[in-house]
Enzyme design. Sequence first.
Site, short mmCIF file in Angstrom:
data_model
loop_
_atom_site.label_atom_id
_atom_site.label_comp_id
_atom_site.label_asym_id
_atom_site.label_seq_id
_atom_site.Cartn_x
_atom_site.Cartn_y
_atom_site.Cartn_z
N ASP A 127 -34.46 7.02 -5.24
CA ASP A 127 -34.79 6.24 -6.42
C ASP A 127 -35.46 7.15 -7.45
OD1 ASP A 127 -33.86 3.87 -5.36
OD2 ASP A 127 -35.80 3.30 -4.54
N TYR A 193 -38.49 8.81 5.53
CA TYR A 193 -39.31 8.55 4.34
C TYR A 193 -40.78 8.50 4.71
CZ TYR A 193 -34.80 6.71 2.83
OH TYR A 193 -33.48 6.55 2.55
N TYR A 265 -32.42 0.08 2.77
CA TYR A 265 -33.30 -0.04 1.60
C TYR A 265 -34.75 -0.17 2.08
CZ TYR A 265 -29.21 -0.89 -1.37
OH TYR A 265 -28.03 -0.77 -2.06
#
Length: 320
Positions: A127, A193, A265
């Site tokens: 993103d 992440y 996501y």
Amino acid sequence: MVWSDLSLPDPEPLKSEMNREVGKLIGKLTGKKADLVHPDIVFILDLSGDVVELKVHPVFVAGRYMKYERGIPQTHWDCRECRGAGCEKCDFTGKQYMDSVEELIGRPAAEALGGSWAVLHGSGREDIDARMIGTGRPFVLEIESPRKRSMDLAALEALINESAQGRVSVTLSRWCGRDDVETIKSNKAHKKYRILVEVDGTVTVEGLSIALSAISGVTIFQRTPERVAHRRADKVRERRVLDIEYIGTEEGRYVIEVTGEAGLYIKELVSGDNGRTHPSLTEVLGMPARVVTLDVVQVEGTEEVKEDGTSQRPTKENTV
Ligand SMILES: [Zn+2]
């Protein structure tokens, strides 16, 4: 007709004779050998118009990039208002964002090779507001119409890194071809992440850890998130959380590391996206949770993916 009327024993199409003869002549003039199979440049001879058109094939270079600053998109975006034509809203730049990873890497690379511009092909994308650190993300950079077709890779890498001023950096691994673009774009490796999470309510570290273990190793059903619904088909995706763990606390917020299948996501895994993602951290905690910041710390490349589709995960020491 000419072939059969003259009963020629070894006729040859005009095109191949042209290719060979023109190749020989240019070879004599330039001292280069014509490569008719994998040419770097192609001349198109328009015999009727007496015109010669030159096409320069792009060069490709592979590597990994790091993005240290939030707010930079991976590739350039045309201004939403004027679609790139230039208007008051974008200060007549035609761009929605002033810089992109593509431009920060591509501008100095195109300049160094005398190319017109460069296109970035990434192995997935983060993103705009996420950093890309740790292992970096594999990419192939395509440099259009280059006047130089090679240079010292370390020198090119240094040039790019100096120009990007610490906002973005690269490590370059090799010159490659168009085939590598497909390979890199189809890479479905796992991603890791590091996120900073805010919870509305009181939760103990133990309570949080229990909630995290309830979604670790679990398949998550994600209807296309609201924030990307305008550009993605509305459907339910199934992606697995391979691992999710509590790392520490920073000013009342929680640092969490998540490893997920490609396409999971992460923001919605935490927020639940108003029930569109299930299960979610919000759901298992019973209180609203959201991602404040997100960093991608590991993207496996094809070089780490074994032929049977499983992947060798780098050890902790290799990552952030
Ligand atoms: Zn505009």
